[in-house]
Design a protein around this motif. Structure first.
Motif, PDB file in Angstrom:
ATOM      1  N   GLN A   1       0.814  -1.209   0.000  1.00  0.00           N
ATOM      2  CA  GLN A   1       0.000   0.000   0.000  1.00  0.00           C
ATOM      3  C   GLN A   1       0.849   1.261   0.000  1.00  0.00           C
ATOM      4  OE1 GLN A   1      -3.042   0.350  -0.604  1.00  0.00           O
ATOM      5  NE2 GLN A   1      -3.987  -1.664  -0.183  1.00  0.00           N
ATOM      6  N   GLY A   2       0.255   2.316  -0.533  1.00  0.00           N
ATOM      7  CA  GLY A   2       0.869   3.641  -0.503  1.00  0.00           C
ATOM      8  C   GLY A   2       0.157   4.523   0.506  1.00  0.00           C
ATOM      9  N   ALA A   3       0.401   5.820   0.397  1.00  0.00           N
ATOM     10  CA  ALA A   3      -0.095   6.768   1.407  1.00  0.00           C
ATOM     11  C   ALA A   3      -1.610   6.693   1.620  1.00  0.00           C
ATOM     12  CB  ALA A   3       0.303   8.186   0.986  1.00  0.00           C
ATOM     13  N   ASP A   4      -2.363   6.448   0.557  1.00  0.00           N
ATOM     14  CA  ASP A   4      -3.821   6.533   0.680  1.00  0.00           C
ATOM     15  C   ASP A   4      -4.410   5.480   1.616  1.00  0.00           C
ATOM     16  OD1 ASP A   4      -3.702   8.621  -1.068  1.00  0.00           O
ATOM     17  OD2 ASP A   4      -4.390   7.485  -2.831  1.00  0.00           O
ATOM     18  N   ARG A   5      -3.821   4.271   1.588  1.00  0.00           N
ATOM     19  CA  ARG A   5      -4.432   3.184   2.378  1.00  0.00           C
ATOM     20  C   ARG A   5      -3.405   2.442   3.229  1.00  0.00           C
ATOM     21  NH1 ARG A   5      -7.644   0.024  -2.180  1.00  0.00           N
ATOM     22  NH2 ARG A   5      -8.087  -1.411  -0.467  1.00  0.00           N
ATOM     23  N   ILE A   6      -2.370   3.160   3.632  1.00  0.00           N
ATOM     24  CA  ILE A   6      -1.303   2.515   4.411  1.00  0.00           C
ATOM     25  C   ILE A   6      -1.852   1.976   5.737  1.00  0.00           C
ATOM     26  CG2 ILE A   6      -0.458   4.605   5.607  1.00  0.00           C
ATOM     27  CD1 ILE A   6       1.806   1.908   4.046  1.00  0.00           C
ATOM     28  N   GLY A   7      -2.910   2.613   6.229  1.00  0.00           N
ATOM     29  CA  GLY A   7      -3.516   2.176   7.489  1.00  0.00           C
ATOM     30  C   GLY A   7      -3.968   0.719   7.455  1.00  0.00           C
ATOM     31  N   GLU A   8      -4.346   0.248   6.264  1.00  0.00           N
ATOM     32  CA  GLU A   8      -4.841  -1.132   6.167  1.00  0.00           C
ATOM     33  C   GLU A   8      -3.720  -2.146   6.416  1.00  0.00           C
ATOM     34  OE1 GLU A   8      -6.972  -1.662   2.439  1.00  0.00           O
ATOM     35  OE2 GLU A   8      -7.934   0.294   2.705  1.00  0.00           O
ATOM     36  N   THR A   9      -2.568  -1.897   5.813  1.00  0.00           N
ATOM     37  CA  THR A   9      -1.469  -2.845   6.026  1.00  0.00           C
ATOM     38  C   THR A   9      -0.892  -2.695   7.449  1.00  0.00           C
ATOM     39  OG1 THR A   9      -0.048  -1.284   4.830  1.00  0.00           O
ATOM     40  CG2 THR A   9      -0.738  -3.256   3.642  1.00  0.00           C
ATOM     41  N   ILE A  10      -0.891  -1.469   7.942  1.00  0.00           N
ATOM     42  CA  ILE A  10      -0.386  -1.266   9.304  1.00  0.00           C
ATOM     43  C   ILE A  10      -1.280  -1.990  10.320  1.00  0.00           C
ATOM     44  CG2 ILE A  10      -0.082   0.485  11.117  1.00  0.00           C
ATOM     45  CD1 ILE A  10       1.087   2.318   8.940  1.00  0.00           C
ATOM     46  N   ALA A  11      -2.587  -1.988  10.078  1.00  0.00           N
ATOM     47  CA  ALA A  11      -3.501  -2.685  11.002  1.00  0.00           C
ATOM     48  C   ALA A  11      -3.167  -4.174  11.064  1.00  0.00           C
ATOM     49  CB  ALA A  11      -4.946  -2.472  10.568  1.00  0.00           C
ATOM     50  N   VAL A  12      -2.846  -4.770   9.922  1.00  0.00           N
ATOM     51  CA  VAL A  12      -2.479  -6.195   9.905  1.00  0.00           C
ATOM     52  C   VAL A  12      -1.154  -6.395  10.638  1.00  0.00           C
ATOM     53  CG1 VAL A  12      -1.868  -8.174   8.448  1.00  0.00           C
ATOM     54  CG2 VAL A  12      -3.742  -6.650   7.767  1.00  0.00           C
ATOM     55  N   ALA A  13      -0.186  -5.517  10.375  1.00  0.00           N
ATOM     56  CA  ALA A  13       1.125  -5.632  11.030  1.00  0.00           C
ATOM     57  C   ALA A  13       0.978  -5.488  12.548  1.00  0.00           C
ATOM     58  CB  ALA A  13       2.083  -4.575  10.483  1.00  0.00           C
ATOM     59  N   ARG A  14       0.129  -4.553  12.958  1.00  0.00           N
ATOM     60  CA  ARG A  14      -0.055  -4.277  14.384  1.00  0.00           C
ATOM     61  C   ARG A  14      -0.641  -5.483  15.119  1.00  0.00           C
ATOM     62  NH1 ARG A  14       0.078   0.763  16.552  1.00  0.00           N
ATOM     63  NH2 ARG A  14      -0.283   1.926  14.636  1.00  0.00           N
ATOM     64  N   SER A  15      -1.506  -6.219  14.459  1.00  0.00           N
ATOM     65  CA  SER A  15      -2.148  -7.342  15.143  1.00  0.00           C
ATOM     66  C   SER A  15      -1.447  -8.676  14.855  1.00  0.00           C
ATOM     67  CB  SER A  15      -3.627  -7.420  14.758  1.00  0.00           C
ATOM     68  OG  SER A  15      -3.733  -7.583  13.365  1.00  0.00           O
ATOM     69  N   ALA A  16      -0.306  -8.638  14.165  1.00  0.00           N
ATOM     70  CA  ALA A  16       0.408  -9.878  13.841  1.00  0.00           C
ATOM     71  C   ALA A  16       1.016 -10.489  15.097  1.00  0.00           C
ATOM     72  CB  ALA A  16       1.523  -9.588  12.828  1.00  0.00           C
ATOM     73  N   PRO A  17       1.085 -11.820  15.158  1.00  0.00           N
ATOM     74  CA  PRO A  17       1.712 -12.447  16.328  1.00  0.00           C
ATOM     75  C   PRO A  17       3.211 -12.179  16.408  1.00  0.00           C
ATOM     76  CG  PRO A  17       1.156 -14.112  14.668  1.00  0.00           C
ATOM     77  CD  PRO A  17       0.559 -12.813  14.206  1.00  0.00           C
ATOM     78  N   GLN A  18       3.865 -12.045  15.230  1.00  0.00           N
ATOM     79  CA  GLN A  18       5.310 -11.805  15.205  1.00  0.00           C
ATOM     80  C   GLN A  18       5.572 -10.357  14.797  1.00  0.00           C
ATOM     81  OE1 GLN A  18       3.476 -12.643  12.515  1.00  0.00           O
ATOM     82  NE2 GLN A  18       4.657 -14.159  11.356  1.00  0.00           N
ATOM     83  N   GLN A  19       6.859  -9.961  14.746  1.00  0.00           N
ATOM     84  CA  GLN A  19       7.207  -8.625  14.278  1.00  0.00           C
ATOM     85  C   GLN A  19       6.873  -8.495  12.800  1.00  0.00           C
ATOM     86  OE1 GLN A  19      11.467  -8.460  15.466  1.00  0.00           O
ATOM     87  NE2 GLN A  19      10.875  -6.560  16.476  1.00  0.00           N
ATOM     88  N   GLY A  20       6.065  -7.514  12.454  1.00  0.00           N
ATOM     89  CA  GLY A  20       5.743  -7.227  11.064  1.00  0.00           C
ATOM     90  C   GLY A  20       5.746  -5.723  10.876  1.00  0.00           C
ATOM     91  N   ARG A  21       6.350  -5.258   9.799  1.00  0.00           N
ATOM     92  CA  ARG A  21       6.389  -3.826   9.511  1.00  0.00           C
ATOM     93  C   ARG A  21       6.159  -3.647   8.019  1.00  0.00           C
ATOM     94  NH1 ARG A  21       6.451  -4.151  14.257  1.00  0.00           N
ATOM     95  NH2 ARG A  21       7.634  -2.949  15.800  1.00  0.00           N
ATOM     96  N   VAL A  22       5.977  -2.395   7.578  1.00  0.00           N
ATOM     97  CA  VAL A  22       5.657  -2.169   6.171  1.00  0.00           C
ATOM     98  C   VAL A  22       6.604  -1.151   5.538  1.00  0.00           C
ATOM     99  CG1 VAL A  22       3.227  -2.650   6.692  1.00  0.00           C
ATOM    100  CG2 VAL A  22       3.990  -0.270   6.478  1.00  0.00           C
ATOM    101  N   LEU A  23       6.809  -1.335   4.235  1.00  0.00           N
ATOM    102  CA  LEU A  23       7.402  -0.292   3.408  1.00  0.00           C
ATOM    103  C   LEU A  23       6.239   0.405   2.710  1.00  0.00           C
ATOM    104  CD1 LEU A  23      10.314  -2.264   1.659  1.00  0.00           C
ATOM    105  CD2 LEU A  23      10.297  -1.156   3.922  1.00  0.00           C
ATOM    106  N   ILE A  24       6.293   1.716   2.664  1.00  0.00           N
ATOM    107  CA  ILE A  24       5.231   2.452   1.986  1.00  0.00           C
ATOM    108  C   ILE A  24       5.582   2.556   0.506  1.00  0.00           C
ATOM    109  CG2 ILE A  24       6.272   4.727   2.485  1.00  0.00           C
ATOM    110  CD1 ILE A  24       3.407   5.814   2.790  1.00  0.00           C
TER     111      ILE A  24
END
Ligand SMILES: [Zn+2]
Length: 393
Positions: A114-137
């Motif tokens: 995802q890019g700036a418009d919908r980055i919140g969607e991927t961040i929500a998945v990363a935030r609730s992941a059991p392991q460390q997960g982060r995103v590149l925009i």
């Protein structure tokens, strides 16, 4: 970090507080016994035990005396640091993180879904992941688009990307620029220039998706700074990292010398062809990291899982230890969030992958339906995340 003796005295102290010594009090939470422990972070390859307490590696030795609340018999298995996959699309779906955890992946980067418009969607998945997960925009503000992320140059919006990062510093760990002709067209150079402008203002790396670009690769790679990442390093021509005479381009060698990382990014289309792989490996330009470019379809494609991707270069001379280094300690060096990962050092978070190294005849696919046959393949067996046992479903 506790050494073993300090650890034991701390454990005894706790027992006293709880009302005196208990005859069968477990010394550890978990002991993984009798596996072949391979940890390239301190050049270990030996049969032994790994003990875990309080979510951290408590001891690692040929034989560990003492009891544990749970014991895993790892005989015949490889016991390695939890795998780190630096190019995935794990955050495109809520079930992604749990699926890759089954493959031994205890840390992942979603590379520009995802890019700036919908980055919140991927961040929500990363935030609730059991392991460390982060995103590149994605520098393309609408993320990955079938018609090409930045074919319309207006989508490479520096202001929008900067604002999105400023709001999400804890989860955005870099900027992704996809540069192939069907993604960026003739905009490739300007798209990368803008991605770099965004990244440098936050001290973050850029990851470029190379291969089949309109601009010559030397022109693009010259824009990369120390700590940036080239993914799809085995992409066939046009514009691969090697010339027709089997020489790695001088600009590519210079990039590695100044600290640019080179990553496999297996993927599905256009990123990997065995003849190009063979030429690059023969030239001695080996990857720093494996990555899958994973998505929920990967089990049906030539990707399958990270252990499978890590097995693909055995036939080109890579050893088991080198392959494990690419999937653990090397990946840990690239992103600061993995600083204490990719190792089984005493005191490190207890992320462990149990793998099976099977012998036989195994087919490996590139992105062009070409097959090679290998004699060995790694299979995921089980995962320990933060000291918690995650059996394979
Ligand atoms: Zn990708």
């Amino acid at each position: 970090m506790l050494n073993r003796r300090q650890f034991l005295s701390a454990a005894t102290g706790a027992a006293m507080v709880l009302g005196g010594p208990r005859a069968f009090a477990p010394t550890y939470d978990l002991i993984i016994r009798g596996g072949r422990v391979i940890d390239p972070s301190f050049r270990l390859d030996a049969i032994g035990d790994v003990a875990i307490s309080g979510g951290r590696i408590a001891a690692i030795d040929a034989t560990i005396a003492g009891e544990a609340a749970k014991t895993i018999n790892a005989r015949g298995k490889l016991v390695v640091p939890g795998l780190l996959d630096i190019h995935t699309h794990t955050a495109r779906s809520a079930e992604g993180p749990g699926l890759v955890l089954q493959d031994g992946v205890t840390g992942w980067i979603d590379a520009g879904s995802q890019g700036a418009d919908r980055i919140g969607e991927t961040i929500a998945v990363a935030r609730s992941a059991p392991q460390q997960g982060r995103v590149l925009i994605n520098i393309g503000r609408a993320g990955i688009l079938p018609e090409g992320d930045t074919m319309d140059l207006k989508r490479a919006d520096v202001g929008a990307a900067r604002a999105a990062i400023a709001k999400n510093r804890d989860f955005v760990v870099g900027v992704k620029a996809r540069l192939s002709r069907d993604v960026a067209g003739a905009n490739d150079y300007e798209v990368l220039r803008r991605a770099q402008a965004v990244a440098t203002s936050f001290g973050l790396p850029v990851m470029i998706h190379m291969g089949q670009t309109i601009s010559p690769f030397p022109k693009l790679v010259d824009l990369l700074k120390r700590g940036d990442i080239v993914t799809h390093m085995f992409a066939p021509p046009p514009n691969s990292i090697i010339d027709d005479n089997g020489h790695i381009l001088p600009e590519v060698l210079a990039a590695r010398r100044r600290g640019v990382w080179f990553d496999v990014g297996n993927g599905q289309t256009g990123h990997m062809r065995w003849d190009t792989v063979a030429a690059i490996m023969k030239a001695g330009f080996w990857p720093d990291t494996f990555s899958t470019d994973w998505n929920t379809e990967s089990h049906e494609t030539g990707v399958i899982d990270l252990p499978n991707c890590m097995s693909k270069l055995f036939g080109y001379g890579m050893t088991l230890e080198e392959a494990i280094a690419c999937g653990t300690v090397n990946a840990a060096r690239i992103f600061p969030l993995f600083n204490d990962r990719g190792t089984l050092n005493v005191g490190a978070p207890a992320d462990v992958a149990l793998l099976e190294l099977r012998e036989g005849k195994f087919e490996f696919l590139d992105n062009y339906k070409n097959k090679i046959t290998g004699r060995q393949r790694l299979f995921p067996s089980a995962t320990v995340l933060g000291g918690r046992w995650v059996p394979r479903a």
